[in-house]
Design an enzyme around this catalytic site. Structure first.
Site, PDB file in Angstrom:
ATOM      1  N   THR A  86      41.152  32.491  44.784  1.00 42.14           N
ATOM      2  CA  THR A  86      42.134  32.148  43.752  1.00 42.14           C
ATOM      3  C   THR A  86      42.407  30.652  43.791  1.00 42.14           C
ATOM      4  O   THR A  86      42.442  30.047  44.870  1.00 42.14           O
ATOM      5  CB  THR A  86      43.442  32.979  43.886  1.00 42.14           C
ATOM      6  OG1 THR A  86      44.397  32.504  42.934  1.00 42.14           O
ATOM      7  CG2 THR A  86      44.031  32.921  45.273  1.00 42.14           C
ATOM      8  N   SER A  87      42.606  30.053  42.603  1.00 40.13           N
ATOM      9  CA  SER A  87      42.777  28.596  42.530  1.00 40.13           C
ATOM     10  C   SER A  87      44.192  28.164  42.873  1.00 40.13           C
ATOM     11  O   SER A  87      44.454  26.966  43.008  1.00 40.13           O
ATOM     12  CB  SER A  87      42.407  28.109  41.124  1.00 40.13           C
ATOM     13  OG  SER A  87      43.309  28.665  40.177  1.00 40.13           O
TER      14      SER A  87
ATOM     15  N   HIS B  27      48.922  41.699  38.151  1.00 40.36           N
ATOM     16  CA  HIS B  27      48.782  41.260  36.752  1.00 40.36           C
ATOM     17  C   HIS B  27      48.298  42.388  35.839  1.00 40.36           C
ATOM     18  O   HIS B  27      47.808  42.123  34.742  1.00 40.36           O
ATOM     19  CB  HIS B  27      47.831  40.062  36.657  1.00 40.36           C
ATOM     20  CG  HIS B  27      48.401  38.797  37.238  1.00 40.36           C
ATOM     21  ND1 HIS B  27      47.651  37.681  37.507  1.00 40.36           N
ATOM     22  CD2 HIS B  27      49.678  38.475  37.601  1.00 40.36           C
ATOM     23  CE1 HIS B  27      48.431  36.727  38.009  1.00 40.36           C
ATOM     24  NE2 HIS B  27      49.658  37.196  38.082  1.00 40.36           N
TER      25      HIS B  27
ATOM     26  N   TYR C 232      40.547  41.649  25.226  1.00 46.21           N
ATOM     27  CA  TYR C 232      40.588  42.566  26.383  1.00 46.21           C
ATOM     28  C   TYR C 232      39.566  43.695  26.253  1.00 46.21           C
ATOM     29  O   TYR C 232      39.058  44.176  27.272  1.00 46.21           O
ATOM     30  CB  TYR C 232      42.018  43.092  26.615  1.00 46.21           C
ATOM     31  CG  TYR C 232      42.907  41.984  27.113  1.00 46.21           C
ATOM     32  CD1 TYR C 232      42.804  41.520  28.425  1.00 46.21           C
ATOM     33  CD2 TYR C 232      43.795  41.332  26.253  1.00 46.21           C
ATOM     34  CE1 TYR C 232      43.572  40.455  28.878  1.00 46.21           C
ATOM     35  CE2 TYR C 232      44.575  40.271  26.694  1.00 46.21           C
ATOM     36  CZ  TYR C 232      44.458  39.835  28.003  1.00 46.21           C
ATOM     37  OH  TYR C 232      45.198  38.773  28.449  1.00 46.21           O
TER      38      TYR C 232
ATOM     39  N   GLU D  36      36.103  26.575  46.966  1.00 42.85           N
ATOM     40  CA  GLU D  36      36.574  25.204  47.192  1.00 42.85           C
ATOM     41  C   GLU D  36      38.057  25.281  47.532  1.00 42.85           C
ATOM     42  O   GLU D  36      38.677  26.313  47.283  1.00 42.85           O
ATOM     43  CB  GLU D  36      36.373  24.368  45.928  1.00 42.85           C
ATOM     44  CG  GLU D  36      37.079  24.981  44.743  1.00 42.85           C
ATOM     45  CD  GLU D  36      36.607  24.455  43.393  1.00 42.85           C
ATOM     46  OE1 GLU D  36      37.399  24.479  42.450  1.00 42.85           O
ATOM     47  OE2 GLU D  36      35.447  24.025  43.318  1.00 42.85           O
TER      48      GLU D  36
ATOM     49  N   ASN E 123      43.562  40.301  39.901  1.00 45.91           N
ATOM     50  CA  ASN E 123      42.467  40.703  39.012  1.00 45.91           C
ATOM     51  C   ASN E 123      42.805  41.976  38.255  1.00 45.91           C
ATOM     52  O   ASN E 123      43.434  42.888  38.785  1.00 45.91           O
ATOM     53  CB  ASN E 123      41.184  40.902  39.815  1.00 45.91           C
ATOM     54  CG  ASN E 123      40.735  39.615  40.477  1.00 45.91           C
ATOM     55  OD1 ASN E 123      41.220  38.539  40.120  1.00 45.91           O
ATOM     56  ND2 ASN E 123      39.848  39.716  41.438  1.00 45.91           N
TER      57      ASN E 123
ATOM     58  N   ARG F 230      36.491  42.259  27.706  1.00 44.15           N
ATOM     59  CA  ARG F 230      36.588  42.158  29.170  1.00 44.15           C
ATOM     60  C   ARG F 230      36.496  43.538  29.815  1.00 44.15           C
ATOM     61  O   ARG F 230      35.925  43.697  30.887  1.00 44.15           O
ATOM     62  CB  ARG F 230      37.890  41.454  29.552  1.00 44.15           C
ATOM     63  CG  ARG F 230      37.889  40.009  29.052  1.00 44.15           C
ATOM     64  CD  ARG F 230      39.025  39.228  29.613  1.00 44.15           C
ATOM     65  NE  ARG F 230      38.960  39.221  31.067  1.00 44.15           N
ATOM     66  CZ  ARG F 230      40.025  39.113  31.848  1.00 44.15           C
ATOM     67  NH1 ARG F 230      41.220  39.009  31.318  1.00 44.15           N
ATOM     68  NH2 ARG F 230      39.880  39.099  33.152  1.00 44.15           N
TER      69      ARG F 230
ATOM     70  N   ASN G 132      37.727  30.617  50.030  1.00 44.18           N
ATOM     71  CA  ASN G 132      37.506  30.246  48.631  1.00 44.18           C
ATOM     72  C   ASN G 132      36.274  29.362  48.539  1.00 44.18           C
ATOM     73  O   ASN G 132      35.822  28.799  49.534  1.00 44.18           O
ATOM     74  CB  ASN G 132      38.737  29.487  48.105  1.00 44.18           C
ATOM     75  CG  ASN G 132      38.921  29.626  46.603  1.00 44.18           C
ATOM     76  OD1 ASN G 132      38.644  30.678  46.041  1.00 44.18           O
ATOM     77  ND2 ASN G 132      39.382  28.578  45.954  1.00 44.18           N
TER      78      ASN G 132
ATOM     79  N   ALA H 129      32.496  34.130  48.277  1.00 39.33           N
ATOM     80  CA  ALA H 129      33.231  35.266  48.855  1.00 39.33           C
ATOM     81  C   ALA H 129      32.288  36.272  49.504  1.00 39.33           C
ATOM     82  O   ALA H 129      32.596  36.834  50.556  1.00 39.33           O
ATOM     83  CB  ALA H 129      34.065  35.935  47.767  1.00 39.33           C
TER      84      ALA H 129
END
Ligand code: OAD
Length: 231
Positions: free
Chosen positions: A174-175, A107, A54, A201, A90, A57, A199, A217
């Protein structure tokens, strides 16, 4: 009653700001095991490894700047004649950096530190260590304020309430692999509000959306928001 739009965002919205996604080719979960760096058990086993994941990140996120999609969402919030809630998975701060104010980090956030003992929060330094102590209770149980797998995401009551009051639900970048966020579209459908996915895809639950716009996006989000604002 004021109209309300709930917008769910995921890693795809920050991809063009240079932050890697999780499940695309070469993504974060191809380089790290989820159970090592994103679970309470992984943190208990090796806090140094989890902090260093983290910390890296956080350093990367601090260098990143919002892209046209973040900016368009902030513009929507400022100009829409109603309420806009951005629910983001995110942990970066790019929605806020673009000027959005009504952002719920379900999150958690890289810029937050959380005491595992007394559960108080404070601003995270650039680099966190397992030996850092809590400024409130002094315990050396400091962790990033990130929701890990097996933990309850933040703000679920607020999100449920927003989905019940909204007149539109949008999902961006988002997937659709991680619940409860992946279930919001089903909830919105149950509440009989229109749903749209933007998205790169089609996502896992892509067929559940009333409308789908595929593309980066930074292109599809500003175009959609211009349409919304001129409707
Ligand atoms: P994923 O990595 O699972 O999915 C990212 C999505 O963004 C994919 O569907 C891509 O096709 C899409 N995408 C990539 N580049 C894009 C672009 N330029 N424009 C638009 N879309 C693009 O990320 P999430 O769905 O956000 O949780 O992942 C959800 C959660 O899983 C994360 O919050 C994280 C992770 O494990 C925790 O760590 C608890």
């Amino acid at each position: 009653m004021t109209e309300m739009i709930t917008i769910l965002t995921g890693a795809g919205i920050s991809a063009e700001s240079g932050l890697g996604t999780f499940r695309d080719e070469g993504g974060l979960w191809a380089q790290h095991r989820i159970e090592d760096v994103a679970t309470p058990e992984g943190f208990a086993r090796d806090p140094e490894l989890v902090h260093s994941f983290y910390n890296a990140r956080r350093a990367q996120a601090r260098e990143a700047t919002p892209n046209a999609a973040h900016e368009a969402l902030a513009k929507l919030e400022a100009r829409y004649n109603g309420e806009v809630l951005i629910v983001t998975q995110n942990v970066d701060g790019l929605h806020e950096a673009a000027g959005a104010q009504n952002v719920l980090h379900m999150h958690g956030q890289l810029e937050g530190a959380l005491c595992g003992a007394c559960e108080k929060r404070w601003a995270a330094p650039l680099v966190m260590h397992p030996s850092d102590t809590c400024p409130h209770c002094n315990a050396a149980a400091t962790r990033p304020d990130i929701v890990w797998f097996g933990e309850m995401p933040y703000g679920m009551d607020t999100i449920e309430d927003a989905l019940a009051r909204s007149t539109l639900f949008a999902s961006i970048g988002t997937s659709g692999n991680v619940y409860p966020a992946a279930g919001f579209v089903a909830q919105a459908r149950q509440n009989r509000i229109p749903t749209i996915e933007l998205n790169l895809e089609a996502s896992q639950g892509g067929t559940l959306f009333d409308e789908r716009r595929l593309g980066p996006a930074s292109k599809v989000v500003p175009a959609w928001i211009d349409e919304l604002l001129s409707a």
